[in-house]
Structures are given as structure tokens and as C-alpha cells.
Design an enzyme around this catalytic site. Structure first.
Site: not given
Ligand code: NDP
Length: 330
Positions: A46-47, A187
Site C-alpha cells: 500500500s506504500h 488498505e
Molecule cells: P497494521 O495494522 O498492518 O500494522 C501495525 C503495526 O502492528 C505494524 O508495525 C505491524 O508489524 C504490527 N503488527 C501487526 N500484526 C501484529 C501481530 N500479530 N503481532 C505483533 N505486531 C503486529 O498497519 P496500519 O494499517 O495501521 O498502517 C499501515 C501503514 O500505513 C503504516 O506503515 C503507516 O505509516 C502508513 N500510513 C501512512 C500515512 C501517511 O499519511 N503517510 C497515513 C496512515 C498510515 P508488521 O509490519 O511486522 O506486520
């Protein structure tokens, strides 16, 4: 349609050439292509290349300065400000990283306010290199309204991610990076593109009614994660990246944006701390490992970022695939 296989070098080259063709100079194209490649490498589609049409739209409309030259100022001891000169955020990050790290080592703690940039990427790519240098790091940014405050039904907060990195000498840092929305907007856009339904609780439609249809949520509002708790975190992020550093709240960024599909102008706050300067100079790293050991001793528990590191090992060898339609668009 078939997927298109690409090596990570192909990803970088595709992004770099596309950005250069549409108005980025070499330094800016290289910095943005680096974050796009890192996202594809770590399985954060997604990024990755998915964002390239948005970057290009912002260059073509003239909203973003493709030849930006970010400049650094020290506002007070421990408080740095990077002015991104109206460009995309990655060059500002690349060029402020060493100063932020040096300041954190000298002061014990340092803050970096990034202003006048357009942010379209994932935050983990910004905290991980500093955590890998032995620092404990936070990053926060906002966007345009997408999330309704708890109890409301109209978008006001951005999806407002925050990221945290913890250094582990000799190992990959522990990093989490999460939107304060129940799901990142990228997403939801991918689900809309692919025709997938979303879980309940992600958002509401334009009338404020709960829905699992990603198209309806994109016209309505996302909900914060965890109800009022996520809502307060989204509010805190707005205050840190706009109220504190003199940049735009998400609703203000939207008011001045031209809606070309690229990122609005906004701010970002980073905090870096040297764990060796907080009282447990010799033992902090080993002490933290004890927590990670206790966590992962439980079945079903993994550390945040381990999924990305696993993807990285695989894609460095095997490359990635992207949808043919995205490849054709690029
Ligand atoms: P997720 O909900 O997919 O994941 C959030 C965090 O939780 C990650 O660090 C992930 O690590 C961790 N995680 C997920 N599942 C588990 C688990 N079972 N146990 C332990 N840790 C876990 O991310 P979001 O959907 O909230 O965000 C996605 C991305 O979007 C981010 O990178 C964010 O920076 C980006 N974003 C950017 C914006 C912008 O304006 N530039 C705006 C909003 C979001 P892992 O990666 O290892 O799964």
C-alpha cells in the site's frame, strides 16, 4: 490479469525513471524511489508502486516541488527544524537523519520538526534507520481528514500514523508503525480496487451508517481503532504535527490541497533518544531483551516488524510481483 514479476532493482528503476520523467530531479527521484522500493521489499504494497500515480499527479499539477532543497535549522538545543521546500518527504528524511542522530547523542533526547513537505509513505522506513543506529525513536504525521472522532460520523482526523523503534544491538530493531484509523486508507483503497469486503468496524458510509463496503467507506469516514482511545491518539498526532510545530491540521491541509490525488502539504514530528543516556547505560539493551523473550515465549506472539523482516529476506532473493494493471499505468 497476470501479475508482473520485478526484482527490487527493477522497482527502484521503474519508480526513479517515472518520477524523473514527470519533474523530479535526481536527488528527489532517488529518495522517493528508495522509499517505494523499501515498501515493496518489505511487503507493504500500500506504500509501494501503488503510490506512484499519486506522486506523479502531484508533480504534474505543480503542487509538489520536484527539485526541492530541504534546509535545516536549530531552533533551540535539542530542537531541529527541517523545511522541506515544498518537496516530497523522503529527501528531507535522508538529509536530516544524521543531524537528528548526532543531536540525540549529544543531548540524550532530540526532536525534529519537518515542515513544508508532502508525506505519502510509511513511517517505519523513517524510524528503522535511526533505531538501527542505536536510538529509540518516535515518528508522527497527519494527512487529510479520513477518520471521524469517536462518536462522530464525519472525517476530521487524518489516518494519523505513529511509529516507534527500539534498538537491539546486533539485531534488527523492534519497530511498530500503525495508523490511528481502524485500517490505513491505502488498505481500504486496495480493497476497493480489488473488490474485497472489509471487516465490520472499519468505517461508516456517507450517512454515518456502519458498512463493510470499501467504496462506501471512502465516500464516508473511517473509524479510529479502539473507539475513544484511538480517537485520542489521532487527536494527539494532530496536535504534535500541526499545533506544536506550526504546520497544518488535517482539515487545514485539505482546505489548501488541490485534490490531484497526491499527498497534501503537512508536517511530521520525530523524537530520538539515546538509551545509554537515561540511567542504565550498560544494561538497557540486555534488560529489554528480557521483555522480548517473555513475550515470544508465549505461543502465537511475534514482535512487530518481524513480518516485514521475513518478507525482506524473501524478496531480496526472489523479487516481487505487482498487478499488471498497475504496471501498465506506471
Ligand atoms: P497494521 O495494522 O498492518 O500494522 C501495525 C503495526 O502492528 C505494524 O508495525 C505491524 O508489524 C504490527 N503488527 C501487526 N500484526 C501484529 C501481530 N500479530 N503481532 C505483533 N505486531 C503486529 O498497519 P496500519 O494499517 O495501521 O498502517 C499501515 C501503514 O500505513 C503504516 O506503515 C503507516 O505509516 C502508513 N500510513 C501512512 C500515512 C501517511 O499519511 N503517510 C497515513 C496512515 C498510515 P508488521 O509490519 O511486522 O506486520
Amino acid at each position: 490479469m497476470a501479475d508482473v514479476p520485478l526484482s527490487l532493482d527493477d522497482v527502484h528503476e521503474l519508480a526513479f525513471t517515472c518520477l524523473k520523467t514527470h519533474g523530479c530531479d535526481e536527488a528527489n527521484a532517488n529518495a522517493v524511489a528508495g522509499t517505494i522500493m523499501a515498501a515493496e521489499r518489505d511487503g507493504a504494497a500500500s506504500h509501494g508502486l501503488f503510490r506512484l500515480p499519486g506522486y506523479v499527479a502531484a508533480l504534474k499539477s505543480g503542487k509538489v516541488n520536484g527539485a526541492a532543497r530541504p534546509t535545516m535549522r536549530t531552533l533551540s538545543p535539542g530542537v531541529l527544524q527541517m523545511n522541506g521546500d515544498g518537496g516530497f518527504a523522503p529527501l528531507s528524511h535522508q538529509r536530516s537523519r544524521d543531524d537528528l542522530a548526532a543531536c540525540a547523542r549529544t543531548q540524550g533526547i532530540a526532536a525534529l520538526a519537518i515542515i513544508n513537505t508532502h508525506h505519502f509513505s510509511a513511517l517505519w522506513a523513517e524510524v528503522e534507520p535511526l533505531a538501527a543506529q542505536g536510538l529509540c525513536v518516535f515518528a508522527f504525521t497527519a494527512f487529510k481528514p479520513a477518520v471521524a472522532p469517536a462518536g462522530g460520523s464525519r472525517p476530521l482526523f487524518g489516518t494519523n500514523p505513529m511509529a516507534f523503534g527500539w534498538p537491539r544491538p546486533g539485531r534488527n530493531p523492534v519497530v511498530f508503525d500503525q495508523a490511528s484509523a481502524a485500517m490505513a486508507r491505502g488498505e481500504v483503497m486496495i480493497a476497493a480496487r480489488d473488490g474485497h469486503e472489509l471487516p465490520a468496524g472499519v468505517g461508516v458510509d456517507a450517512d454515518g451508517a456502519p458498512t463493510t463496503d470499501p467504496d462506501a467507506i471512502l465516500k464516508g469516514a473511517l473509524l479510529p481503532f479502539g473507539g475513544h482511545k484511538g480517537s485520542s491518539i489521532a487527536m494527539m498526532v494532530e496536535l504534535l504535527v500541526a499545533g506544536l510545530i506550526g504546520e497544518a491540521f488535517s482539515f487545514e491541509a485539505a482546505a489548501r490541497d488541490n485534490n490531484d490525488g497526491g499527498p497534501p502539504q503537512g508536517g511530521e514530528l520525530m523524537l530520538a533518544m539515546d538509551p545509554g543516556r537515561f540511567g542504565d547505560a550498560d544494561g538497557w539493551a540486555q534488560h529489554a531483551e528480557g521483555l522480548f523473550e517473555q513475550m515470544t515465549a508465549q505461543e502465537g506472539v511475534r514482535l512487530p516488524a518481524d513480518r516485514r523482516y521475513g518478507n525482506r529476506q524473501r524478496t531480496l532473493k526472489e523479487g516481487i510481483t505487482i498487478p499488471e494493471s498497475l504496471h501498465a499505468t506506471i
